[in-house]
Design a protein around this motif. Structure first.
Motif, PDB file in Angstrom:
ATOM      1  N   ILE B 228       0.822  -1.206   0.000  1.00 36.94           N
ATOM      2  CA  ILE B 228       0.000   0.000   0.000  1.00 36.94           C
ATOM      3  C   ILE B 228       0.862   1.264   0.000  1.00 36.94           C
ATOM      4  O   ILE B 228       0.562   2.230  -0.705  1.00 36.94           O
ATOM      5  CB  ILE B 228      -1.052  -0.002   1.143  1.00 36.94           C
ATOM      6  N   GLU B 231       2.146   1.790  -3.543  1.00 34.04           N
ATOM      7  CA  GLU B 231       1.123   2.306  -4.452  1.00 34.04           C
ATOM      8  C   GLU B 231       0.853   3.791  -4.242  1.00 34.04           C
ATOM      9  O   GLU B 231       0.431   4.485  -5.155  1.00 34.04           O
ATOM     10  CB  GLU B 231      -0.185   1.506  -4.278  1.00 34.04           C
ATOM     11  N   LEU B 232       1.088   4.265  -3.014  1.00 39.24           N
ATOM     12  CA  LEU B 232       0.852   5.678  -2.733  1.00 39.24           C
ATOM     13  C   LEU B 232       2.102   6.524  -2.978  1.00 39.24           C
ATOM     14  O   LEU B 232       2.132   7.708  -2.668  1.00 39.24           O
ATOM     15  CB  LEU B 232       0.370   5.855  -1.291  1.00 39.24           C
ATOM     16  N   THR B 307      -3.165   4.429   7.199  1.00 42.32           N
ATOM     17  CA  THR B 307      -3.226   4.500   5.738  1.00 42.32           C
ATOM     18  C   THR B 307      -4.530   3.884   5.229  1.00 42.32           C
ATOM     19  O   THR B 307      -5.175   4.424   4.325  1.00 42.32           O
ATOM     20  CB  THR B 307      -2.012   3.772   5.126  1.00 42.32           C
ATOM     21  N   TRP B 311      -7.687   5.116   2.874  1.00 43.56           N
ATOM     22  CA  TRP B 311      -7.994   4.364   1.649  1.00 43.56           C
ATOM     23  C   TRP B 311      -8.748   3.085   2.025  1.00 43.56           C
ATOM     24  O   TRP B 311      -8.179   1.992   1.976  1.00 43.56           O
ATOM     25  CB  TRP B 311      -6.705   4.009   0.896  1.00 43.56           C
ATOM     26  N   ALA B 315      -5.448   1.343  -2.234  1.00 44.31           N
ATOM     27  CA  ALA B 315      -5.011   2.507  -3.003  1.00 44.31           C
ATOM     28  C   ALA B 315      -5.691   2.597  -4.359  1.00 44.31           C
ATOM     29  O   ALA B 315      -5.716   3.657  -4.981  1.00 44.31           O
ATOM     30  CB  ALA B 315      -3.496   2.463  -3.171  1.00 44.31           C
ATOM     31  N   SER B 316      -6.256   1.474  -4.838  1.00 49.93           N
ATOM     32  CA  SER B 316      -6.929   1.540  -6.134  1.00 49.93           C
ATOM     33  C   SER B 316      -8.417   1.867  -5.968  1.00 49.93           C
ATOM     34  O   SER B 316      -9.129   2.068  -6.956  1.00 49.93           O
ATOM     35  CB  SER B 316      -6.758   0.212  -6.874  1.00 49.93           C
ATOM     36  N   PRO B 319     -10.519   7.428  -2.158  1.00 46.94           N
ATOM     37  CA  PRO B 319     -10.075   7.970  -0.884  1.00 46.94           C
ATOM     38  C   PRO B 319     -11.279   8.262   0.023  1.00 46.94           C
ATOM     39  O   PRO B 319     -12.400   8.376  -0.475  1.00 46.94           O
ATOM     40  CB  PRO B 319      -9.357   9.265  -1.269  1.00 46.94           C
ATOM     41  N   PHE B 357      -1.310  10.764  -0.319  1.00 47.65           N
ATOM     42  CA  PHE B 357      -0.270  10.060  -1.075  1.00 47.65           C
ATOM     43  C   PHE B 357       0.975  10.938  -1.133  1.00 47.65           C
ATOM     44  O   PHE B 357       0.968  12.077  -0.660  1.00 47.65           O
ATOM     45  CB  PHE B 357      -0.762   9.709  -2.488  1.00 47.65           C
TER      46      PHE B 357
END
Lengths: 95, 594
Positions: B228, B231-232, B307, B311, B315-316, B319, B357
């Protein structure tokens, strides 16, 4: 205090030297382990250990965050145990 | 009962306990004031040493330090514990055998040199004073956050409590309050950690949970976290991103500095025997390890937890929305901590969502823009101390846990402050007054002057805590640098070698001066901003940051001391006998009468 120690030091000059070199040897071995587990496994040798998986990461990461601390603990207790035994062997322990 | 009352109750009860101990453990002699009468059990001393050592920084900041950097900051874990191996094997038993009251006294006697003693006293006082400033500000901040009083009032209350047990109890009072403070701080640290570990991994032991599986996804916790944060756009948690050489040197400097800090060393003067000093170092590390093995787990778990709050679907996914933050009770902590100035967010692109992010990472920025969450990080302020302080609220723990954390933070700061103040006051009364200015002072007047020195030290520390000099944040490097470059090598050479007076003084002064110059070159002369010629991002020598220079300073100290010693007269007969006697445990009991 000074008188007492001087007398026993003269009487046991040779064994005191033996006691000290035995102590220095134990310290050296302990410090080599200390360095290998922290600077070695935890930092410099981590790429070498990267093949060994531990819970989502590798052994080097484990040594850096936990393993080294556990080894430090073991070393200090080993040293205390070994030296207290050595004190008795050379007759320099406290009454 | 509201949270404020609960906090007040916990802090009030812990303070009442410390004052009670102060009344019970009053010091009646200099031996009790400086060394608790040398009657402290090794396990008790280990616990007191752990509280003495673990400061506000260990309690509040360390988990955050590790959480936001990951693997590279393992240096703090190894450095601040590995020093105890050096202490246990190289210093503590011999200094206990020597049987005096201060670290500088050993240096003065062993190197038969008042100059050496004075250099050691100066290093000791500078290192301890810079260190104590951080503790005093920590007391003020902890009060300010949990008890809704101003920092100034909080600091003054803390100073009065320390005054009560340190001035009257000396080392004896400090020892037993530190034991109580250890119990408070370790409970306060581990209870929230156990809950968060259970929630995230199902394992009640945080240190095992760290390497266990994340219950919600079934993946290993650390892979989940790596994924994660990657990805951010942040650096991977378990990856090594910094410079390897500097990492080794920084760890070594922290270790040597830890072993050379006088307020820790002097705790080993309080146990009855040399063999006790050996065991006691082990017990100290046991109690320290309970927190240090938990800290990286708290760091990683809290970072993953926070985190994921931003999210909720990874992350996909999307938010978190502003509406959720304002209405969902799980996000109440954000409102609370926004008021303290440690957390801040702003919906910059007006989409009603807060996207967290790393906008300094081009790939992450492009991905966020493409997903429609804007090009800027919207979590504008994210103080790393929040990880420990807000942990109970984020994990939705009951109010009493929050009260306990308040008392724990204060215990950590107060216990370290008291140990440092004791090191300062005994250096002033025993080394400067008794040792140099008025050697014929009676035991009674020395005890009185020790108390007065303690009171003055508290007043000065309180003043500096209220008006911290601009360099306060830099001072940890200074304290560790001084201890590593001057005190540790002098002590070690005093025990393991026959280095003479001239060698020791030359070694200490050169180690000290070179280290100071290197720190000043990077942090500004006397920490005055903009007077630095280099920065830690681009240091003078290779990749060696100024914070890592203590080990180099120590090497210079050793090299100069050996060279000068070789060129001058060998040590006299009686000093040779002193070295021999320090190396042999037998006879330590007799030294108690000093």
């Amino acid at each position: 205090m000074a008188d007492h120690t001087t007398q026993s030091a003269q009487a046991g000059q040779k064994s005191d030297a033996g006691y000290w070199s035995a102590n220095v040897r134990i310290i050296l071995v302990s410090l080599v382990i200390w360095a290998i587990c922290s600077f070695g496994f935890g930092i410099l040798l981590r790429p070498m250990l990267s093949g060994i998986a531990v819970g989502g990461t590798d052994l080097g990461f484990w040594f850096a965050q936990q393993g080294s601390i556990i080894v430090f603990l073991a070393l200090i207790f080993f040293y205390a145990w070994r030296m207290n035994k050595l004190d008795k062997e050379y007759g320099v322990d406290e009454e | 009962m509201d949270q404020f009352t609960i906090n007040l109750l916990f802090v009030g009860a812990s303070f009442a306990l410390y004052i009670g101990i102060a009344i019970w453990a009053r010091a009646g002699s200099t031996s009790e004031f400086y060394a608790a009468g040398r009657g402290v059990h090794p396990v008790t001393n280990g616990m007191a040493t752990a509280a003495d050592w673990m400061s506000a920084a260990s309690f509040i900041s360390m988990a955050g330090l590790i959480a936001f950097v990951g693997y590279d900051n393992s240096t703090f874990l190894m450095g601040w514990t590995g020093g105890y191996v050096l202490l246990a094997l190289l210093l503590a038993p011999y200094l206990r055998k020597f049987g005096k009251f201060t670290v500088s006294e050993f240096i003065g006697d062993r190197f038969y040199s008042p100059t050496a003693r004075l250099v050691a006293v100066i290093c000791l006082i500078v290192a301890s004073v810079t260190y104590v400033i951080g503790q005093m500000t920590g007391v003020g901040v902890a009060f300010g956050r949990f008890l809704e009083v101003s920092n100034t009032t909080g600091l003054l209350i803390g100073a009065v409590v320390v005054f009560a047990y340190a001035v009257f109890g000396g080392m004896k009072g400090v020892t037993y309050t530190q034991v109580a403070q250890y119990c408070v701080l370790i409970l306060a640290y581990t209870i929230p950690a156990i809950f968060i570990s259970l929630q995230l991994t199902g394992n009640p032991i945080p240190a095992l949970g760290l390497f266990g599986d994340h219950s919600a996804s079934g993946e290993p916790l650390l892979s989940k976290l790596d994924q994660i944060v990657r990805e951010l756009g942040f650096g991977e948690y378990t990856a090594h991103n910094g410079d390897t050489f500097n990492m080794v040197l920084f760890t070594l400097s922290l270790m040597i500095g830890t072993a050379g800090l006088p307020h820790v060393i002097m705790r080993f003067f309080t146990v009855p025997k040399v063999s006790d000093a050996r065991w006691s170092a082990g017990w100290a590390l046991v109690f320290i390890a309970l927190l240090y093995l938990t800290a990286p787990a708290v760091g990683a778990m809290a970072r993953l937890n926070i985190t994921e709050q931003f999210w909720p679907n990874g992350a996909s996914g999307e938010p978190v929305s502003l509406e959720t933050i304002e209405s969902d009770p799980a996000y109440d902590w954000m409102q609370t901590w926004q008021q303290t100035g440690l957390l801040g967010w702003e919906d910059k692109n007006g989409d009603g969502r807060i996207a967290y992010f790393n906008d300094g990472n081009a790939d992450a920025k492009a991905a966020m823009e493409a997903a429609g969450w804007g090009s800027a990080n919207e979590l504008t302020n994210f103080n790393r101390d929040i990880l420990v302080l807000a942990n109970p609220e984020i994990a939705n723990l009951p109010g009493w846990v929050i009260g306990l954390v308040a008392a724990g933070g204060l215990a950590a700061a107060l216990s370290t402050a008291a140990g440092l103040l004791l090191a300062i006051s005994s250096a002033v009364s025993h080394d400067l007054l008794k040792g140099q200015l008025t050697p014929d002072m009676s035991e009674k007047s020395e005890l009185l002057s020790a108390r007065i020195a303690m009171a003055v030290a508290i007043a000065v520390a309180t003043y500096l805590g209220l008006n911290p000099p601009g360099f306060a944040a830099q001072t940890v490097a200074l304290a560790f640098g001084l201890a590593a470059a001057s005190i540790f090598p002098a002590l070690m050479m005093g025990i393991f070698t026959k280095v003479n007076n001239k060698g020791a003084v030359a070694g200490m002064v050169s180690g000290l001066v070179v280290t100071l110059i290197y720190i000043f070159l990077h942090k500004g002369w006397f920490f005055i901003p903009d007077t630095n010629s280099f920065t830690d991002a681009d240091p003078l020598l290779g990749t060696i940051k100024s914070t890592s220079f203590g080990a180099v300073g120590a090497a210079i100290n050793f090299a100069v001391a050996f060279t000068v010693s070789k060129m001058s007269a060998p040590i006299p007969r009686e000093i040779e006998e002193l070295v021999e006697s320090v190396r042999i445990p037998r006879g330590a009991g007799a030294a108690q009468d000093h």
